[in-house]
Design a protein around this motif. Structure first.
Motif, PDB file in Angstrom:
ATOM      1  N   LYS A  40       0.856  -1.337  -0.019  1.00 10.60           N
ATOM      2  CA  LYS A  40       0.099   0.126  -0.122  1.00 10.60           C
ATOM      3  C   LYS A  40       0.861   1.470  -0.095  1.00 10.60           C
ATOM      4  N   THR A  41       0.279   2.692  -0.501  1.00  9.34           N
ATOM      5  CA  THR A  41       1.230   3.686  -0.485  1.00  9.34           C
ATOM      6  C   THR A  41       1.620   3.779   0.970  1.00  9.34           C
ATOM      7  N   THR A  42       2.555   4.691   1.076  1.00  2.72           N
ATOM      8  CA  THR A  42       2.889   4.487   2.722  1.00  2.72           C
ATOM      9  C   THR A  42       2.592   6.382   2.807  1.00  2.72           C
ATOM     10  N   VAL A  43       2.975   6.817   1.775  1.00  8.21           N
ATOM     11  CA  VAL A  43       3.490   8.305   1.796  1.00  8.21           C
ATOM     12  C   VAL A  43       2.502   9.052   0.942  1.00  8.21           C
ATOM     13  N   TYR A  44       1.975  10.731   0.993  1.00  7.44           N
ATOM     14  CA  TYR A  44       1.548  11.231   0.348  1.00  7.44           C
ATOM     15  C   TYR A  44       1.651  12.473  -0.234  1.00  7.44           C
ATOM     16  N   ILE A  45       1.661  12.941  -1.340  1.00  9.45           N
ATOM     17  CA  ILE A  45       1.816  14.437  -1.582  1.00  9.45           C
ATOM     18  C   ILE A  45       0.750  14.960  -2.031  1.00  9.45           C
ATOM     19  N   GLY A  46      -0.043  15.865  -1.505  1.00 13.33           N
ATOM     20  CA  GLY A  46      -1.133  16.539  -2.052  1.00 13.33           C
ATOM     21  C   GLY A  46      -0.482  18.195  -2.403  1.00 13.33           C
ATOM     22  N   LYS A  47      -1.535  18.984  -1.643  1.00  7.44           N
ATOM     23  CA  LYS A  47      -1.857  20.540  -1.788  1.00  7.44           C
ATOM     24  C   LYS A  47      -0.051  20.990  -1.600  1.00  7.44           C
ATOM     25  N   ASN A  48       0.239  20.260  -0.694  1.00  8.65           N
ATOM     26  CA  ASN A  48       1.501  21.438   0.084  1.00  8.65           C
ATOM     27  C   ASN A  48       2.643  20.543  -0.722  1.00  8.65           C
ATOM     28  N   GLY A  49       2.873  20.093  -1.389  1.00  8.06           N
ATOM     29  CA  GLY A  49       4.214  19.692  -1.885  1.00  8.06           C
ATOM     30  C   GLY A  49       4.975  18.975  -0.917  1.00  8.06           C
ATOM     31  N   LEU A  50       6.391  19.326  -1.432  1.00  2.90           N
ATOM     32  CA  LEU A  50       6.751  18.898  -0.438  1.00  2.90           C
ATOM     33  C   LEU A  50       7.536  19.058   1.309  1.00  2.90           C
ATOM     34  N   THR A  51       6.491  18.820   1.871  1.00  2.00           N
ATOM     35  CA  THR A  51       6.851  19.295   3.297  1.00  2.00           C
ATOM     36  C   THR A  51       7.760  18.901   3.910  1.00  2.00           C
ATOM     37  N   GLU A  52       7.990  19.652   5.395  1.00  2.00           N
ATOM     38  CA  GLU A  52       8.220  18.092   6.353  1.00  2.00           C
ATOM     39  C   GLU A  52       7.823  17.105   6.773  1.00  2.00           C
ATOM     40  N   THR A  53       6.721  17.665   6.952  1.00  2.00           N
ATOM     41  CA  THR A  53       5.751  16.736   7.217  1.00  2.00           C
ATOM     42  C   THR A  53       6.206  15.215   6.883  1.00  2.00           C
ATOM     43  N   VAL A  54       6.200  15.475   4.811  1.00  2.00           N
ATOM     44  CA  VAL A  54       6.249  14.539   4.228  1.00  2.00           C
ATOM     45  C   VAL A  54       7.522  13.669   4.058  1.00  2.00           C
ATOM     46  N   TYR A  55       9.199  15.028   4.683  1.00  2.00           N
ATOM     47  CA  TYR A  55       9.902  14.213   4.376  1.00  2.00           C
ATOM     48  C   TYR A  55       9.923  13.450   5.558  1.00  2.00           C
ATOM     49  N   GLU A  56       9.076  13.406   7.050  1.00  2.00           N
ATOM     50  CA  GLU A  56       9.349  12.275   7.583  1.00  2.00           C
ATOM     51  C   GLU A  56       8.752  11.350   7.778  1.00  2.00           C
ATOM     52  N   SER A  57       7.713  11.601   7.031  1.00  2.00           N
ATOM     53  CA  SER A  57       6.991  10.540   6.923  1.00  2.00           C
ATOM     54  C   SER A  57       7.675   9.578   6.304  1.00  2.00           C
ATOM     55  N   PHE A  58       8.027   9.965   5.423  1.00  2.00           N
ATOM     56  CA  PHE A  58       9.039   9.511   3.834  1.00  2.00           C
ATOM     57  C   PHE A  58      10.838   9.169   5.029  1.00  2.00           C
ATOM     58  N   GLU A  59      11.144   9.014   5.685  1.00  2.00           N
ATOM     59  CA  GLU A  59      11.857   8.972   6.518  1.00  2.00           C
ATOM     60  C   GLU A  59      12.009   7.864   7.349  1.00  2.00           C
ATOM     61  N   ASN A  60      10.676   7.660   7.956  1.00  2.00           N
ATOM     62  CA  ASN A  60      10.354   7.225   8.808  1.00  2.00           C
ATOM     63  C   ASN A  60       9.652   5.510   8.298  1.00  2.00           C
ATOM     64  N   SER A  61       9.081   5.334   6.706  1.00  2.00           N
ATOM     65  CA  SER A  61       8.846   4.766   6.310  1.00  2.00           C
ATOM     66  C   SER A  61      10.082   3.929   5.315  1.00  2.00           C
ATOM     67  N   LEU A  62      10.864   4.246   5.089  1.00  2.00           N
ATOM     68  CA  LEU A  62      12.438   4.117   4.349  1.00  2.00           C
ATOM     69  C   LEU A  62      13.273   3.137   6.042  1.00  2.00           C
ATOM     70  N   VAL A  63      13.098   3.724   7.075  1.00  2.00           N
ATOM     71  CA  VAL A  63      13.095   2.852   8.380  1.00  2.00           C
ATOM     72  C   VAL A  63      12.401   1.615   8.430  1.00  2.00           C
ATOM     73  N   ALA A  64      11.118   1.838   8.272  1.00  2.00           N
ATOM     74  CA  ALA A  64      11.111   1.272   8.603  1.00  2.00           C
ATOM     75  C   ALA A  64      10.306  -0.939   7.782  1.00  2.00           C
ATOM     76  N   HIS A  65      10.536  -0.156   6.028  1.00  2.00           N
ATOM     77  CA  HIS A  65      10.001  -0.927   5.692  1.00  2.00           C
ATOM     78  C   HIS A  65      11.631  -0.862   4.682  1.00  2.00           C
ATOM     79  N   ASN A  66      12.515   0.188   4.887  1.00  2.00           N
ATOM     80  CA  ASN A  66      13.068  -0.024   3.154  1.00  2.00           C
ATOM     81  C   ASN A  66      12.452   0.064   2.435  1.00  2.00           C
ATOM     82  N   LEU A  67      11.856  -0.622   1.739  1.00  2.00           N
ATOM     83  CA  LEU A  67      10.854  -0.123   0.336  1.00  2.00           C
ATOM     84  C   LEU A  67       9.024   0.697   0.770  1.00  2.00           C
TER      85      LEU A  67
END
Length: 94
Positions: free
Chosen positions: A18-45
């Motif tokens: 399933k998709t773990t990170v969504y990028i919406g109307k605000n574009g690349l925000t710090e929240t997106v970066y944090e979510s992406f990093e957390n997903s990389l650490v937890a899943h690698n994919l």
């Protein structure tokens, strides 16, 4: 750098994830970066989806995320991008 065979295996795995990170109307925000990093650490994919309201192109997103997080782009189809970074604790290892 991933080989073509590794990318093929990761694409097959990502198809069922399933998709773990969504990028919406605000574009690349710090929240997106944090979510992406957390997903990389937890899943690698990580599967990222650009919503229709996203004001940023997927090429810019892929370049920014691969540079900032030292990960590889596995696939880019439509508005969905898949990234992989090898880590010792992640759920998916290649």
């Amino acid at each position: 750098m991933l080989t073509n065979e590794q990318k093929r295996k990761l694409r097959a795995i990502a198809h069922h994830e399933k998709t773990t990170v969504y990028i919406g109307k605000n574009g690349l925000t710090e929240t997106v970066y944090e979510s992406f990093e957390n997903s990389l650490v937890a899943h690698n994919l990580v599967k990222v989806t650009l919503q229709k309201t996203a004001p940023i192109e997927k090429e810019v997103v892929s370049e920014e995320l691969t540079e900032r997080f030292a990960c590889d782009l596995v696939s880019s189809v439509g508005r969905v991008l898949v990234f992989y970074r090898k880590g010792p604790k992640g759920r998916i290892l290649i």
